[in-house]
Design a protein around this motif. Structure first.
Motif, short mmCIF file in Angstrom:
data_model
loop_
_atom_site.label_atom_id
_atom_site.label_comp_id
_atom_site.label_asym_id
_atom_site.label_seq_id
_atom_site.Cartn_x
_atom_site.Cartn_y
_atom_site.Cartn_z
N VAL A 152 5.64 -10.01 -18.48
CA VAL A 152 5.42 -10.61 -17.17
C VAL A 152 3.97 -11.03 -16.97
O VAL A 152 3.05 -10.50 -17.59
CB VAL A 152 5.81 -9.64 -16.03
CG1 VAL A 152 7.30 -9.30 -16.11
CG2 VAL A 152 4.97 -8.37 -16.08
N GLY A 177 6.86 -9.33 -10.88
CA GLY A 177 7.74 -9.54 -12.01
C GLY A 177 7.80 -10.98 -12.48
O GLY A 177 8.64 -11.33 -13.32
N LEU A 200 2.75 -7.68 -12.69
CA LEU A 200 3.52 -6.44 -12.68
C LEU A 200 4.11 -6.14 -11.31
O LEU A 200 5.11 -5.43 -11.21
CB LEU A 200 2.63 -5.27 -13.12
CG LEU A 200 2.25 -5.22 -14.60
CD1 LEU A 200 1.19 -4.14 -14.85
CD2 LEU A 200 3.47 -4.97 -15.48
#
Length: 383
Positions: free
Chosen positions: A40, A46, A43
């Motif tokens: 990703v 996402g 974090l």
């Protein structure tokens, strides 16, 4: 399975096993261009990583510095064997920490053979940035050129000029100052005029000293590269630093917003994988510089014992892998790591097959580099 499918497997492995938040790879060869991603960009949300992200290329910027100086040499404006004192009299004062500006040349600076100590391990740098608390206090500090030149000679030499390789940002800061002295222009302007514009690098720039963020699109940057709390940073050496790192399991720190002015001519270039493939193809293949300067750029020295990447020789701002570990295939490239960013681009000397990779965290393992090279170039790297 195709080479690109093999590269994708390594990207997936890097996220799953090495703990990298996100990784991208772009490949350009005779079959066209391929782009792959894993993990990703953020974090928290996402969001996936994607093509065209603007990323910090770390010490890949050293190649830009070397190329500018080689271009100036081709014009007869300076020589690689000019001494530092020719252009910056008094900056290297043997009465200080033992550096002699009459003995260290521009060539020494660009090949990391000037005897300068590894600037990244200076106590001042470690105290400001190498712990989580220190980083939080200093992440937006701005460094001046004078600061960087003072830091370059703040510790004694590690050897005589030309004696050995030791990776040192300080040498490239001196090189940047020489560019400005020789041209009367800023380092960023010379990089723009001599490299970015001729190669058509539309998404590449030297990061301004005041910048603390990136234009969109860009990934978030994450770091776990900090020393344990309570570490006596005065004891830091090239041999023991890894043993002093904080314990695994701590969450990564979001370091996206940070002032990287202290990197300057040692590596403060923002770019994309596409632009960096074009750069490396030109530098590896000889289409940017005149033949004489191209040969000098790729006259390499051994890096053994210099606390740097294994299985590689160093030219002027770039590296070349030892053919003994790449199944006889000559491969050339650039690379670098900074807070929350690791970048490398590697290609064949004819400029026809090049790959570029970025992770949104710092270097974690040389296995990532070598596994991607194995997959991308269809070779077995002997390590």
């Amino acid at each position: 399975m195709s080479a690109n499918e093999n590269v994708q497997q390594v990207l997936d492995w890097t996220v799953a096993e090495v703990g990298v938040p996100g990784i991208v790879a772009e490949v350009e060869d005779g079959d066209g261009t391929w782009f792959g991603t894993a993990g990703v960009a953020d974090l928290t949300t996402g969001a996936a990583r994607r093509r065209g992200e603007l990323v910090h290329t770390g010490s890949s910027g050293k190649a830009f510095t070397a190329a500018v100086l080689l271009a100036l040499e081709a014009e007869g404006r300076l020589g690689l064997d000019d001494t530092v004192n020719t252009w910056l009299p008094g900056v290297l004062d043997p009465g200080g920490n033992g550096y002699d500006g009459d003995l260290i040349t521009i060539r020494h600076l660009l090949s990391n053979t000037g005897g300068l100590f590894p600037t990244g391990l200076a106590p001042e740098v470690a105290q400001r940035y190498a712990t989580r608390a220190g980083f939080a206090r200093h992440r937006f500090d701005t460094s001046t050129v004078a600061d960087m030149l003072d830091l370059a000679v703040s510790q004694p030499p590690v050897g005589l000029p030309g004696e050995r390789f030791e990776y040192s940002n300080g040498g490239f800061h001196l090189a940047g100052a020489i560019i400005e002295k020789a041209t009367g222009n800023s380092y960023a302007d010379e990089v723009e005029r001599r490299i970015i514009q001729p190669l058509g690098l539309a998404d590449t720039y030297v990061r301004p000293a005041a910048d603390v963020g990136y234009p969109d699109p860009h990934p978030r940057a994450y770091s776990k590269l900090f020393f344990k709390d309570g570490t006596d940073l005065a004891t830091l050496t090239p041999e023991n630093w890894e043993s002093l790192m904080e314990e695994p399991g701590l969450p990564p720190l979001d370091v996206t917003e940070v002032n990287s002015s202290g990197a300057w001519s040692a590596g403060n270039v923002v770019s994309t994988t596409t632009d960096m493939i074009r750069l490396v193809s030109a530098m590896a293949g000889g289409t940017l510089l005149p033949p004489a300067q191209h040969r000098q750029m790729w006259t390499t020295v051994s890096t053994e014992g210099g606390h740097w990447m294994p299985h590689a020789r160093y030219g002027l701002g770039l590296f070349e892998f030892d053919k003994s570990v790449t199944a006889g295939r000559p491969l050339r490239g650039v690379g670098g790591s900074l807070w929350g960013s690791w970048f490398f681009a590697v290609g064949t000397p004819d400029g026809r097959h090049t790959l570029a990779v970025h992770t949104n965290t710092e270097w974690k393992s040389w296995d990532v580099l070598f596994k991607i090279i194995e997959a991308g170039f269809g070779i077995s790297v002997g390590r």
